[in-house]
Write a protein that holds these residues in place. Structure first.
Motif, PDB file in Angstrom:
ATOM      1  N   GLY A  26       0.744  -0.500  -0.029  1.00 28.59           N
ATOM      2  CA  GLY A  26      -0.161  -0.088   0.310  1.00 28.59           C
ATOM      3  C   GLY A  26       0.948   1.248  -0.097  1.00 28.59           C
ATOM      4  O   GLY A  26       0.497   2.578   0.100  1.00 28.59           O
ATOM      5  N   TYR A  27       2.370   1.371   0.076  1.00 28.97           N
ATOM      6  CA  TYR A  27       2.987   2.546   0.007  1.00 28.97           C
ATOM      7  C   TYR A  27       3.910   2.408  -1.369  1.00 28.97           C
ATOM      8  O   TYR A  27       3.719   1.254  -1.752  1.00 28.97           O
TER       9      TYR A  27
ATOM     10  N   LEU B  24      -0.795  -9.436  -4.462  1.00 28.54           N
ATOM     11  CA  LEU B  24      -0.898  -9.632  -2.781  1.00 28.54           C
ATOM     12  C   LEU B  24      -2.121  -8.978  -2.812  1.00 28.54           C
ATOM     13  O   LEU B  24      -1.715  -8.809  -0.836  1.00 28.54           O
ATOM     14  N   GLU B  25      -2.927  -7.910  -3.227  1.00 25.54           N
ATOM     15  CA  GLU B  25      -3.847  -8.050  -2.561  1.00 25.54           C
ATOM     16  C   GLU B  25      -5.292  -9.244  -3.370  1.00 25.54           C
ATOM     17  O   GLU B  25      -6.118  -8.039  -2.368  1.00 25.54           O
ATOM     18  N   ALA B  26      -4.764  -9.854  -2.758  1.00 22.62           N
ATOM     19  CA  ALA B  26      -5.931 -10.981  -2.983  1.00 22.62           C
ATOM     20  C   ALA B  26      -6.196 -11.149  -2.458  1.00 22.62           C
ATOM     21  O   ALA B  26      -5.113 -12.112  -1.693  1.00 22.62           O
ATOM     22  N   ASP B  27      -6.890 -12.144  -1.508  1.00 20.54           N
ATOM     23  CA  ASP B  27      -7.401 -12.499  -0.958  1.00 20.54           C
ATOM     24  C   ASP B  27      -6.576 -12.446   0.546  1.00 20.54           C
ATOM     25  O   ASP B  27      -6.116 -13.322   1.476  1.00 20.54           O
ATOM     26  N   LEU B  28      -6.578 -11.290   1.535  1.00 23.13           N
ATOM     27  CA  LEU B  28      -6.722 -10.694   2.114  1.00 23.13           C
ATOM     28  C   LEU B  28      -7.046 -10.995   3.850  1.00 23.13           C
ATOM     29  O   LEU B  28      -6.637 -10.875   4.466  1.00 23.13           O
TER      30      LEU B  28
ATOM     31  N   LYS C  15      -3.260  -7.471   7.607  1.00 27.44           N
ATOM     32  CA  LYS C  15      -3.234  -8.113   6.419  1.00 27.44           C
ATOM     33  C   LYS C  15      -2.199  -7.394   5.595  1.00 27.44           C
ATOM     34  O   LYS C  15      -2.373  -8.544   5.049  1.00 27.44           O
ATOM     35  N   ARG C  16      -2.463  -6.700   5.124  1.00 28.58           N
ATOM     36  CA  ARG C  16      -2.307  -6.549   3.408  1.00 28.58           C
ATOM     37  C   ARG C  16      -0.629  -5.923   3.884  1.00 28.58           C
ATOM     38  O   ARG C  16      -0.340  -6.438   2.667  1.00 28.58           O
ATOM     39  N   LEU C  17      -0.148  -5.629   4.796  1.00 25.57           N
ATOM     40  CA  LEU C  17       1.698  -5.915   4.939  1.00 25.57           C
ATOM     41  C   LEU C  17       2.026  -6.906   5.069  1.00 25.57           C
ATOM     42  O   LEU C  17       3.000  -7.416   4.490  1.00 25.57           O
TER      43      LEU C  17
ATOM     44  N   LEU D  28       7.942   1.412  10.304  1.00 27.55           N
ATOM     45  CA  LEU D  28       9.809   0.895  10.313  1.00 27.55           C
ATOM     46  C   LEU D  28       9.481  -1.154  10.184  1.00 27.55           C
ATOM     47  O   LEU D  28      10.247  -2.214  10.329  1.00 27.55           O
ATOM     48  N   PRO D  29       8.753  -1.693  11.455  1.00 22.62           N
ATOM     49  CA  PRO D  29       8.603  -2.710  11.265  1.00 22.62           C
ATOM     50  C   PRO D  29       8.897  -4.164   9.891  1.00 22.62           C
ATOM     51  O   PRO D  29       9.148  -4.641   9.940  1.00 22.62           O
ATOM     52  N   PHE D  30       7.893  -3.514   8.766  1.00 25.21           N
ATOM     53  CA  PHE D  30       7.334  -4.409   7.868  1.00 25.21           C
ATOM     54  C   PHE D  30       9.250  -3.665   6.925  1.00 25.21           C
ATOM     55  O   PHE D  30       9.859  -5.027   6.559  1.00 25.21           O
ATOM     56  N   ASN D  31       9.468  -2.574   7.307  1.00 17.17           N
ATOM     57  CA  ASN D  31      11.108  -2.568   6.384  1.00 17.17           C
ATOM     58  C   ASN D  31      11.658  -3.579   7.087  1.00 17.17           C
ATOM     59  O   ASN D  31      12.988  -4.124   6.241  1.00 17.17           O
ATOM     60  N   ARG D  32      11.772  -3.657   8.098  1.00 17.22           N
ATOM     61  CA  ARG D  32      12.700  -4.387   8.579  1.00 17.22           C
ATOM     62  C   ARG D  32      12.401  -6.054   8.985  1.00 17.22           C
ATOM     63  O   ARG D  32      13.701  -6.975   8.237  1.00 17.22           O
ATOM     64  N   LYS D  33      11.453  -6.310   8.830  1.00 11.07           N
ATOM     65  CA  LYS D  33      11.249  -7.359   8.153  1.00 11.07           C
ATOM     66  C   LYS D  33      11.339  -7.466   6.802  1.00 11.07           C
ATOM     67  O   LYS D  33      12.238  -8.737   6.198  1.00 11.07           O
ATOM     68  N   ARG D  34      11.280  -7.417   5.413  1.00 17.10           N
ATOM     69  CA  ARG D  34      11.257  -7.140   4.501  1.00 17.10           C
ATOM     70  C   ARG D  34      13.621  -7.639   4.321  1.00 17.10           C
ATOM     71  O   ARG D  34      13.898  -8.305   3.495  1.00 17.10           O
TER      72      ARG D  34
END
Length: 428
Positions: free
Chosen positions: A184-185, A261-265, A291-293, A342-348
């Motif tokens: 979403g970003y 990645l935006e399906a079946d959320l 869920k989206r992230l 930040l948790p999302f980018n860190r996980k990536r």
């Protein structure tokens, strides 16, 4: 320099070494062919330079390559992008050696000629010595034609080439899907690492459309996963496919449920992402955004190969640069979301390091396999490399393209078809 290879007393040119189901090993090891490729392939098509997020502000720049030619991607004070040859117009020294950064101008270290961010020549020492013999307006850094698609910047030396979007053709759909992993970003570059391997660039070109090697080469990676994740990567007998997208591009879909990645959320969050979900909830994110992230964090279920030098590979960019006939530089580019939590980018980043990183479970094993192919290409005098897997079981995709099973070599044949076309044009 000879353009011919002798096989059983018959002279073959580079284009003749590509047949529909096989290519000759001399394409990996003959220096004369490599020199032709630099000109006839890399100087005559769209080449990936970088992502717009790498030059986010006025004055930002990054250096890159078109084949063996150094270039600069810069953003001027009006936020316009430029791709410039990294070569002073005076005596030819490079004017920028940093990989990326921010500057007010580019200055030649040899004699001090100064260039603006758009390449215009602005200043030079002792200008009175050039009175009547030099017009600064006529000596900017040489510019390359460039165009962008979804933040991906491509450049070419040819002014008469087809528009980028036309060249990308059927690959645009897959780039659009790939860019959804920002959760979403907007997608942005988080970091990169580079390494060289002792092998030809086409060996790597083949690799990211080759699912056949995965359970063999990447046993150590699969063994590092939990059982549920390991099952996901057991895809050779699944419903995946490889599709020829034209112009040398192809897509290899390994995990069909992760195409969009935006399906079946509404699907349950996998246990391996429970910590990420908890961290996002602690930040006050809505359950919909969580869920989206989480779904976007692990990347897409496909590799998209864009001829000749970049792959949108599940969750990262893999960029190749031909250095010599038996040396290639690989750049792995980690991706995240601009403004994402930040948790999302860190996980990536952690997921990137797990497989693609220099201490990861994937890259070292791939690199050894590529090196062994290069060594093997020196054995014998008339050896052919097979790329015929799946030729007898092709079908038409929903988009009207040729497709085969996920372990087929459909993508390789598509890339070599484009290669043959370009090299044949060189020999006419």
């Amino acid at each position: 320099m000879s353009e011919l290879i002798k096989l059983h007393n018959v002279s073959l040119k580079a284009a003749d070494m590509v047949e529909e189901g096989r290519v000759h090993k001399a394409l990996y090891s003959d220096p004369a062919i490599f020199e032709q490729e630099l000109d006839k392939v890399f100087n005559h098509t769209w080449v990936f330079i970088g992502h717009e997020s790498e030059v986010p502000e006025a004055g930002s720049y990054k250096t890159a390559w078109v084949g063996r030619q150094p270039v600069i991607l810069s953003r001027d004070r009006k936020m316009n992008l430029h791709v410039l040859q990294n070569r002073c117009r005076h005596r030819g020294a490079t004017v920028c050696e940093g990989r990326k950064g921010k500057t007010k101008s580019f200055t030649c270290p040899y004699h001090g000629w100064g260039y603006a961010l758009d390449g215009e020549l602005r200043a030079l020492p002792k200008p009175e010595e050039y009175e009547g013999v030099l017009d600064k307006a006529e000596l900017p850094l040489m510019r390359l034609r460039h165009e962008s698609y979804r933040g991906m910047v491509f450049a070419t030396f040819r002014d008469d080439i087809e528009p980028l979007e036309s060249f990308l053709g059927g690959a645009k759909k897959w780039i659009d899907l790939f860019m959804k992993q920002g959760g979403g970003y907007p997608v942005k570059v988080l970091g990169e690492h580079r390494f060289n391997f002792p092998g030809n660039w086409k060996i790597q070109l083949e690799n990211t459309t080759d699912a056949y090697h995965f359970p063999i080469i990447h046993k150590s990676f699969v063994s590092s996963l939990d059982d549920a994740t390991a099952d996901i990567f057991d895809f050779l007998h699944g419903d995946g496919f490889v599709e020829d997208l034209g112009n040398g591009h192809s897509v290899m879909v390994m995990i069909p449920e992760l195409i969009d990645l935006e399906a079946d959320l509404d699907q349950p969050i996998p246990e391996r992402f429970s910590e990420l979900a908890a961290a996002l909830r602690e930040e006050g994110r809505s359950e919909e955004e969580v869920k989206r992230l989480v779904r976007a964090a692990h990347g897409t279920g496909f590799n998209l190969n864009l001829f000749p030098n970049v792959s949108c590979s599940m969750a990262f960019f893999r960029v190749l640069r031909p250095v010599s006939v038996n040396e290639t530089e690989i750049q792995h580019v980690a991706l995240g979301g601009e403004g994402a939590p930040l948790p999302f980018n860190r996980k990536r980043m952690r997921l990137h390091e797990h497989f693609q990183g220099p201490m990861g479970f994937g890259t070292p094993d791939d690199g050894e396999a590529w090196e062994r192919v290069q060594k093997g290409s020196l054995a014998g005098t008339d050896g052919w490399i097979l790329v015929n897997r799946g030729m007898g079981k092709l079908r038409q995709s929903a988009d009207g393209n040729v497709a085969g099973a996920v372990c087929s070599e459909t993508g390789m044949r598509g890339a070599y078809r484009q290669y043959k076309k370009m090299m044949a044009a060189a020999e006419e």
